[in-house]
Design an enzyme around this catalytic site. Structure first.
Site, PDB file in Angstrom:
ATOM      1  N   ASN A   1       6.027 -12.644 -16.737  1.00 34.99           N
ATOM      2  CA  ASN A   1       6.752 -13.785 -17.322  1.00 34.99           C
ATOM      3  C   ASN A   1       6.721 -15.007 -16.415  1.00 34.99           C
ATOM      4  O   ASN A   1       6.635 -14.878 -15.199  1.00 34.99           O
ATOM      5  CB  ASN A   1       8.199 -13.381 -17.599  1.00 34.99           C
ATOM      6  CG  ASN A   1       8.333 -12.619 -18.902  1.00 34.99           C
ATOM      7  OD1 ASN A   1       7.736 -12.986 -19.904  1.00 34.99           O
ATOM      8  ND2 ASN A   1       9.096 -11.538 -18.892  1.00 34.99           N
TER       9      ASN A   1
ATOM     10  N   LYS B   1       3.950   1.944  -1.120  1.00 31.56           N
ATOM     11  CA  LYS B   1       4.566   2.177  -2.432  1.00 31.56           C
ATOM     12  C   LYS B   1       3.510   2.558  -3.455  1.00 31.56           C
ATOM     13  O   LYS B   1       3.702   3.446  -4.283  1.00 31.56           O
ATOM     14  CB  LYS B   1       5.324   0.939  -2.912  1.00 31.56           C
ATOM     15  CG  LYS B   1       6.032   1.161  -4.253  1.00 31.56           C
ATOM     16  CD  LYS B   1       6.753  -0.075  -4.720  1.00 31.56           C
ATOM     17  CE  LYS B   1       7.617   0.218  -5.939  1.00 31.56           C
ATOM     18  NZ  LYS B   1       6.894   0.827  -7.059  1.00 31.56           N
TER      19      LYS B   1
ATOM     20  N   PRO C   1       0.780  -1.239   0.000  1.00 31.89           N
ATOM     21  CA  PRO C   1       0.000   0.000   0.000  1.00 31.89           C
ATOM     22  C   PRO C   1       0.809   1.285   0.000  1.00 31.89           C
ATOM     23  O   PRO C   1       0.451   2.242  -0.693  1.00 31.89           O
ATOM     24  CB  PRO C   1      -0.857  -0.132   1.273  1.00 31.89           C
ATOM     25  CG  PRO C   1      -0.218  -1.200   2.095  1.00 31.89           C
ATOM     26  CD  PRO C   1       0.470  -2.107   1.148  1.00 31.89           C
TER      27      PRO C   1
ATOM     28  N   ARG D   1      12.907  -5.420 -31.227  1.00 31.03           N
ATOM     29  CA  ARG D   1      14.372  -5.536 -31.139  1.00 31.03           C
ATOM     30  C   ARG D   1      14.935  -6.121 -32.435  1.00 31.03           C
ATOM     31  O   ARG D   1      15.985  -5.691 -32.925  1.00 31.03           O
ATOM     32  CB  ARG D   1      14.747  -6.429 -29.951  1.00 31.03           C
ATOM     33  CG  ARG D   1      14.457  -5.805 -28.593  1.00 31.03           C
ATOM     34  CD  ARG D   1      14.533  -6.839 -27.474  1.00 31.03           C
ATOM     35  NE  ARG D   1      14.419  -6.217 -26.161  1.00 31.03           N
ATOM     36  CZ  ARG D   1      13.914  -6.813 -25.081  1.00 31.03           C
ATOM     37  NH1 ARG D   1      13.453  -8.058 -25.178  1.00 31.03           N
ATOM     38  NH2 ARG D   1      13.863  -6.191 -23.934  1.00 31.03           N
TER      39      ARG D   1
ATOM     40  N   ARG E   1      12.856 -23.082 -12.464  1.00 31.22           N
ATOM     41  CA  ARG E   1      11.870 -22.324 -13.242  1.00 31.22           C
ATOM     42  C   ARG E   1      10.454 -22.827 -12.963  1.00 31.22           C
ATOM     43  O   ARG E   1       9.505 -22.047 -12.922  1.00 31.22           O
ATOM     44  CB  ARG E   1      12.176 -22.428 -14.737  1.00 31.22           C
ATOM     45  CG  ARG E   1      13.398 -21.637 -15.182  1.00 31.22           C
ATOM     46  CD  ARG E   1      13.572 -21.682 -16.691  1.00 31.22           C
ATOM     47  NE  ARG E   1      12.515 -20.961 -17.382  1.00 31.22           N
ATOM     48  CZ  ARG E   1      12.389 -20.932 -18.707  1.00 31.22           C
ATOM     49  NH1 ARG E   1      13.228 -21.605 -19.474  1.00 31.22           N
ATOM     50  NH2 ARG E   1      11.411 -20.262 -19.274  1.00 31.22           N
TER      51      ARG E   1
ATOM     52  N   HIS F   1       8.029 -16.597 -26.074  1.00 33.34           N
ATOM     53  CA  HIS F   1       8.836 -15.447 -25.665  1.00 33.34           C
ATOM     54  C   HIS F   1       9.954 -16.008 -24.794  1.00 33.34           C
ATOM     55  O   HIS F   1       9.830 -16.129 -23.585  1.00 33.34           O
ATOM     56  CB  HIS F   1       7.990 -14.443 -24.876  1.00 33.34           C
ATOM     57  CG  HIS F   1       8.803 -13.347 -24.237  1.00 33.34           C
ATOM     58  ND1 HIS F   1       9.599 -12.497 -24.958  1.00 33.34           N
ATOM     59  CD2 HIS F   1       8.946 -12.979 -22.939  1.00 33.34           C
ATOM     60  CE1 HIS F   1      10.187 -11.646 -24.135  1.00 33.34           C
ATOM     61  NE2 HIS F   1       9.807 -11.930 -22.901  1.00 33.34           N
TER      62      HIS F   1
ATOM     63  N   ASP G   1      10.231  -8.471 -28.633  1.00 34.24           N
ATOM     64  CA  ASP G   1      11.307  -9.203 -29.331  1.00 34.24           C
ATOM     65  C   ASP G   1      11.348  -8.789 -30.799  1.00 34.24           C
ATOM     66  O   ASP G   1      12.431  -8.600 -31.370  1.00 34.24           O
ATOM     67  CB  ASP G   1      11.074 -10.718 -29.254  1.00 34.24           C
ATOM     68  CG  ASP G   1      10.894 -11.225 -27.845  1.00 34.24           C
ATOM     69  OD1 ASP G   1      11.741 -11.992 -27.382  1.00 34.24           O
ATOM     70  OD2 ASP G   1       9.888 -10.842 -27.214  1.00 34.24           O
TER      71      ASP G   1
END
Length: 350
Positions: free
Chosen positions: A155, A74, A72, A186, A123, A210, A183
């Site tokens: 992600n 922040k 809260p 880029r 992961r 991605h 991507d």
């Protein structure tokens, strides 16, 4: 004054060419009605979320912008900081709360929240923690804004877009992942840099995951309308496949480089997400490589999987997927990318 017929009906016998260029995704629904004023909610007030919020404000994309975060103090600080810039920005109402009720009636909900990887954490474990987080985020968003479009930026974006789709119960066209949109930007930049042209004159896509198994569509790259590889072959100009692969590798590695230098990425994804928001909310029908339900495209038939394909975006979300020609090698790489994502999804128990 005589009104001309739509340019989409230029085919033989008035055939609507839109049907030839674009193929709808499974489970799509018609667009929802709008109340006039555009409301965007950004979930997660971290570096990425605030970069997206700032870009939305400067580009005048919303009449109301809502920030939601679990911290809260922040959150209030970020809200006040943006509100204090009111004299320098287009008029936008800015609200913030830890309560998802503040998002009610949103036209677009952009989810950037995600758990950070702990040193030595697998992961899969990180993904499972993010799925647990999404169980707290997606259902209330769907409850308070049942007609909204979900744009997932967190992600791993492809798997979490699938998770958001399953948890929301929304039609597939109203759940989109930011995917390889950045991507591809880029990619266009690096090609433009090699050829010394403006990146806006380069048409090039990265598709698939991605991540490391993404696929560069070299066969369809054009500059100023000129197909690059076929031009080089016709002119008998030699090029090495290793050079092409090195450019693709630079795209995959570029985010890691930015993170190693400044600790995180923010501005590029902020512009990318704001560009997607503009295409959706202003019904621009622009084509972006974003994460969509890919079942039935290019031989991806093994299950429900979200991965990036060149998709047309508008007010109902994903309007269709462009029928881009892929070589046999590119199609196989895309199917391999889908298989990689499906293997991860199978461990989530959704």
């Amino acid at each position: 004054m005589h009104k001309t017929t739509s340019a989409s009906s230029l085919g033989p016998g008035g055939l609507d060419l839109t049907q030839a260029f674009f193929k709808p995704i499974h489970g799509a629904a018609p667009p929802s009605s709008s109340n006039g004023q555009t409301k965007i909610s950004v979930i997660g007030a971290g570096n990425v979320g605030m970069a997206i919020a700032q870009t939305i404000l400067t580009q005048d994309l919303a009449g109301e912008l809502v920030l939601v975060d679990a911290i809260p103090d922040k959150l209030r600080g970020e809200m006040l900081d943006l509100q204090h810039a009111a004299a320098f920005l287009p008029r936008t109402k800015i609200n913030a709360s830890v309560d998802y009720a503040v998002t009610a009636g949103s036209d677009l909900c952009i989810v950037t929240a995600g758990a950070r990887q702990i040193h030595g954490e697998s992961r899969l474990n990180l993904l499972q923690r993010n799925v647990a987080l999404f169980r707290k985020i997606i259902p209330p968003l769907a409850k308070y804004s049942p007609e909204t479009i979900l744009l997932i930026v967190s992600n791993p974006v492809d798997v979490l877009t699938y998770v958001a789709w399953k948890l929301s119960g929304f039609p597939s066209n109203r759940v989109v992942g930011s995917g390889t949109n950045l991507d591809s930007s880029r990619f266009r930049f690096l090609i433009a840099d090699h050829l010394d042209v403006n990146a806006q004159d380069v048409q090039a896509y990265i598709v698939g995951e991605h991540g490391d198994s993404s696929v560069a569509l070299w066969s369809s790259i054009s500059v100023g309308g000129v197909p690059v590889l076929s031009f080089l072959e016709k002119q008998q100009i030699a090029y090495e496949k290793e050079t092409l692969e090195s450019i693709h590798k630079a795209v995959v590695d570029s985010a890691y480089e930015v993170i190693s230098l400044k600790g995180y990425t923010s501005w590029a994804i902020g512009y990318s997400a704001a560009g997607l928001a503009r295409s959706i909310l202003r019904d621009q029908r622009s084509i972006h490589p974003v994460s969509v339900l890919a079942k039935g495209f290019y031989g991806v038939d093994d299950g429900d999987v979200f991965l990036s394909l060149p998709a047309q975006l508008g007010r109902s979300g994903v309007l269709g997927v462009t029928n881009v020609h892929l070589t046999d090698e590119e199609e196989q790489k895309l199917r391999d990318s889908a298989k990689t994502i499906l293997e991860v999804q199978s461990q989530l128990g959704l």
